[in-house]
Design a protein around this motif. Structure first.
Motif, PDB file in Angstrom:
ATOM      1  N   LEU A 234       0.824  -1.208   0.000  1.00 43.62           N
ATOM      2  CA  LEU A 234       0.000   0.000   0.000  1.00 43.62           C
ATOM      3  C   LEU A 234       0.863   1.264   0.000  1.00 43.62           C
ATOM      4  N   ASP A 238       0.407   4.271  -2.601  1.00 45.23           N
ATOM      5  CA  ASP A 238       0.293   5.676  -2.191  1.00 45.23           C
ATOM      6  C   ASP A 238       1.357   6.535  -2.867  1.00 45.23           C
ATOM      7  N   ALA A 249      -9.956   8.896  -3.405  1.00 43.97           N
ATOM      8  CA  ALA A 249      -9.972   8.833  -1.939  1.00 43.97           C
ATOM      9  C   ALA A 249      -9.106   7.670  -1.464  1.00 43.97           C
ATOM     10  N   ARG A 250      -8.341   7.900  -0.384  1.00 50.35           N
ATOM     11  CA  ARG A 250      -7.373   6.910   0.080  1.00 50.35           C
ATOM     12  C   ARG A 250      -8.022   5.566   0.409  1.00 50.35           C
ATOM     13  N   ASP A 251      -9.188   5.589   1.063  1.00 48.91           N
ATOM     14  CA  ASP A 251      -9.857   4.327   1.407  1.00 48.91           C
ATOM     15  C   ASP A 251     -10.246   3.554   0.150  1.00 48.91           C
ATOM     16  N   THR A 252     -10.761   4.265  -0.830  1.00 49.26           N
ATOM     17  CA  THR A 252     -11.148   3.615  -2.089  1.00 49.26           C
ATOM     18  C   THR A 252      -9.918   3.101  -2.816  1.00 49.26           C
ATOM     19  N   HIS A 254      -7.039   2.145  -1.538  1.00 44.81           N
ATOM     20  CA  HIS A 254      -6.508   0.952  -0.875  1.00 44.81           C
ATOM     21  C   HIS A 254      -7.393  -0.269  -1.119  1.00 44.81           C
ATOM     22  N   ALA A 255      -8.691  -0.065  -1.072  1.00 47.14           N
ATOM     23  CA  ALA A 255      -9.611  -1.183  -1.291  1.00 47.14           C
ATOM     24  C   ALA A 255      -9.448  -1.758  -2.697  1.00 47.14           C
ATOM     25  N   GLU A 256      -9.358  -0.868  -3.677  1.00 42.90           N
ATOM     26  CA  GLU A 256      -9.175  -1.325  -5.055  1.00 42.90           C
ATOM     27  C   GLU A 256      -7.833  -2.008  -5.246  1.00 42.90           C
TER      28      GLU A 256
END
Length: 290
Positions: A234, A238, A249-252, A254-256
């Motif tokens: 990750l 980033d 968006a950071r959460d999206t 990372h999830a992808e």
């Protein structure tokens, strides 16, 4: 009649000359060191083919291998400055940036030092021609890193003997202006079954194994690359996203990225880069790795 005989003789001489030329092969090419900083070795014509736009990433984009990056960088700086440096074997997990690191460090050191440091790539199938390449390089005014990517040897392959001699052997030894960097998935470059076969058929089995293992020993530095953790993976994502200004968006993000790694069955620098390429394409963002 005399004229006909002369014409026939001239024709025969021309055919003989053409035949000799074919046997001799193509004439050696004229190598232009000023044409580029990176070259590919073409042994058939003794030619260093200039690479105008090398396939590489900026050093700051390579994440998760900080320790080996620093060691390789320092070794390359010493070599560029004219001091003693070691041949380097970068070995380990696939896709963790071994070849990318070599090319990135070369470019970074070249720019920092101001030295005309050259990189010459030798394809695996051309290893046997290394003595010819070294003979060409020893008289150049430049410092040269000879690079072989994905180096390994299979059963009945004797080209490794040319590499051993080029690395450290022979009467002349390796020229002072030449250094070897190689990448491999194997630390000992030869498959285990090959060493075991040599051991089982040799008069002195231990000597047969030593003969094979001693190839890797010719590299003064062994830099290991291991599978990366989720945190490192990750971090690579980033770093790429920030550098290329991919506004997700950071959460999206990372999830992808994690889903992408799951579908590939692995986490690595290569997988991270492939995801970033896909994301940039979907977002219609142009990216330049240099």
């Amino acid at each position: 009649m005399t004229e006909e005989i002369n014409t026939a003789l001239l024709g025969e001489l021309k055919r003989l000359a053409d035949a000799v030329q074919r046997l001799a092969g193509p004439a050696p090419a004229v190598n232009d060191w000023d044409a580029a900083d990176c070259f590919v070795w073409a042994p058939q014509r003794q030619h260093l083919q200039p690479v105008k736009k090398p396939n590489r990433v900026a050093l700051k984009l390579i994440r998760g291998v900080d320790h080996v990056r620093d060691i390789l960088h320092e070794n390359t700086v010493r070599f560029a400055e004219g001091y003693v440096a070691n041949n380097v074997l970068l070995w380990g997990a696939r896709g963790m940036g071994k070849s990318s690191l070599v090319k990135a460090v070369h470019e970074d050191v070249r720019r920092e030092s101001g030295v005309a440091l050259k990189l010459v790539e030798v394809h695996r199938e051309d290893i046997a021609s290394l003595p010819n390449l070294l003979d060409l390089l020893k008289d150049t005014p430049y410092r040269v890193i000879v690079f072989c990517d994905d180096l390994s040897f299979d059963h009945d392959d004797t080209a490794y003997k040319s590499l051993k001699a080029a690395l450290d052997g022979g009467v002349e030894g390796r020229p002072d202006n030449v250094l070897f960097y190689a990448t491999s998935n194997r630390r000992h470059l030869l498959p285990r079954h090959m060493m075991e076969n040599e051991q089982s058929t040799a008069i002195n089995p231990s000597e047969a194994v030593e003969e094979k293992v001693s190839l890797s020993d010719r590299f003064g530095l062994w830099l290991g690359f291991h599978k990366c953790s989720q945190e490192d993976y990750l971090g690579m994502i980033d770093g790429y996203a920030d550098h290329f200004k991919l506004g997700l968006a950071r959460d999206t993000l990372h999830a992808e990225a994690l889903e992408w790694a799951t579908t590939r069955g692995a986490r690595s620098g290569r997988v991270a880069w492939q995801y970033i390429q896909d994301l940039a394409g979907r977002m219609r963002v142009h990216i330049d790795r240099a």
